[in-house]
Design an enzyme around this catalytic site. Structure first.
Site, PDB file in Angstrom:
ATOM      1  N   CYS A   2      70.424  30.284  59.312  1.00 19.38           N
ATOM      2  CA  CYS A   2      69.211  29.874  59.993  1.00 19.38           C
ATOM      3  C   CYS A   2      68.085  30.789  59.529  1.00 19.38           C
ATOM      4  CB  CYS A   2      69.382  30.022  61.497  1.00 19.38           C
ATOM      5  SG  CYS A   2      70.915  29.289  62.090  1.00 19.38           S
ATOM      6  N   GLU A   3      66.915  30.561  60.053  1.00 14.24           N
ATOM      7  CA  GLU A   3      65.820  31.508  59.808  1.00 14.24           C
ATOM      8  C   GLU A   3      65.151  31.886  61.120  1.00 14.24           C
ATOM      9  OE1 GLU A   3      63.422  31.681  56.477  1.00 14.24           O
ATOM     10  OE2 GLU A   3      64.764  30.520  55.193  1.00 14.24           O
TER      11      GLU A   3
END
Lengths: 261, 261
Positions: A2-3
């Site tokens: 994810c970020e």
């Protein structure tokens, strides 16, 4: 994976520019198409926008890009699912109330074999991330006094984060609205913008902003993200194991970088 | 005072029509201009939109009016502040996690001298409403088993609601996503729409909907609101002290109306 994207500022600031860059990675310049979410503190209240749709095509993300919600602390996440279905209950950030404050958490990484200790906070969805958050909240509630000062809290959070990071990948953002705790297990970067402000160009979209036009000389605004969001600024790269506690846009405590905490 | 709006349906249904009517009362046809909020369940997850701005001019309310978010259970509230400032932390609905579920609560009324019993759930803002919600959650957690069936739960909720209503005005909506508990202290109305579906005209805006065009024959959709939202349908008016537990659009338990619970 994810970020993550976090903001800590000394004056209510909108996240539109950084959010615009990050959301491109949710199905356009990046593969993080399995939902997104953002939490903005406004006083002790939290505005939470969550959507299991790709951020690049989400009507709610479009609203957040264009409606300048001003906040001193914000936490944002775009998701590429590994553990747990793509659904609203599995969308970060997660929120729980403790000691009359909203605590907000987002995680990048994976702890495939994590088991939480029992306690009153329980996950609603089935991600490892929310399970870790509940474990963290149960243990904070158990070991800390409600009037713990930020430095005492940071020491405890750093210990817990190290323990989680020993079991997998654990980059995280956590806030109660007063401070923003950030821990880097593998990847995290930050930038602090202050006078004299310049311009910046997003890496993921053809968007430039001139910060000097939208700030006052006393503003201090820090952005923390999995990877730098702009091409023409100098970001600080966290070391693995490094943590920073932010407040009002400044680092107020840090450790895990070889220096003493 | 404030206005409440709830929905219980057997199929994911959007709230756009009713929400459009209610939000007119937030600064246009009604004085409830001190913020608004709505919670939509999507599985066990909740989408929560909150805004301390008047609903009639809020960009977020405009999004919710035009973006058909489909849900089987929703709770909405528009606020005319009496206790507590106009700010995000004081904006209903309120959410807490219990037993791995999101519990959502909105209140219409005032309990000026209410004091909550101590317990782990604490208010973030300073409204009597959130304080009562925390008291309710602490007591549910204390007296009920986590696998309590809806009828056992409803009996406990009705007892607590009667106790609160004895101290002031207490109209409320409460849900954990599986059911919607509704209690009338002074004012609440409901309508159940099912085949054959007809048309309806909003009381507060020049908007008509033909439900037969947007439903299937098996749909059952119930709306619960402080006051009827349409002019050409027959709404059921709750009696003071009456409660109904809704699930899948139907009343599955009720009491306080002179019949046995």
């Amino acid at each position: 994976m994810c970020e993550l994207l976090g903001m800590s500022a000394n004056t209510p600031t909108d996240l539109c520019f950084s959010f615009t860059g990050l959301t491109q990675r949710g199905g356009n310049t990046g593969p993080h198409k399995d939902g997104w979410g953002v939490a903005f503190y406004e006083g002790k209240g939290v505005r939470l926008f969550l959507d299991p749709q790709p951020s690049v095509s989400s009507p709610v993300a479009e609203l957040v890009q264009n409606y300048p919600i001003k906040s001193k602390t914000a936490i944002c996440h775009i998701r590429q699912a590994n553990v747990g279905d793509i659904c609203l209950a599995n969308t970060h950030p997660f929120v729980r109330e403790l000691w009359g404050r909203n605590w907000v958490f987002a995680h990048n990484g994976q702890l495939p074999h994590f088991t939480r200790q029992p306690g009153p906070y329980e996950p609603v969805g089935d991600t490892d991330s929310e399970t870790i958050f509940c474990d963290l909240m149960n243990r904070i509630h158990h070991v800390l006094p409600r009037d713990a000062m930020p430095h005492q809290l940071a020491a405890t959070l750093a210990e817990l984060a190290e323990e989680y990071a020993a079991q997998g990948v654990f980059n995280c953002l956590l806030s109660n609205g007063d401070w923003l705790f950030t821990y880097c297990s593998t990847k995290l970067a930050s930038i602090t913008r202050r006078a004299p402000f310049g311009a910046a160009q997003l890496k993921d979209a053809d968007v430039t902003v001139d910060f000097s036009a939208v700030t006052t000389p006393n503003d201090v605004v820090s952005i923390i993200a999995t990877e730098p969001l702009t091409t023409d600024e100098q970001w600080d790269i966290y070391q693995p194991g490094e943590w920073k506690l932010w407040s009002q846009g400044e680092v107020i405590a840090h450790g895990g970088d070889g220096s003493r905490a």
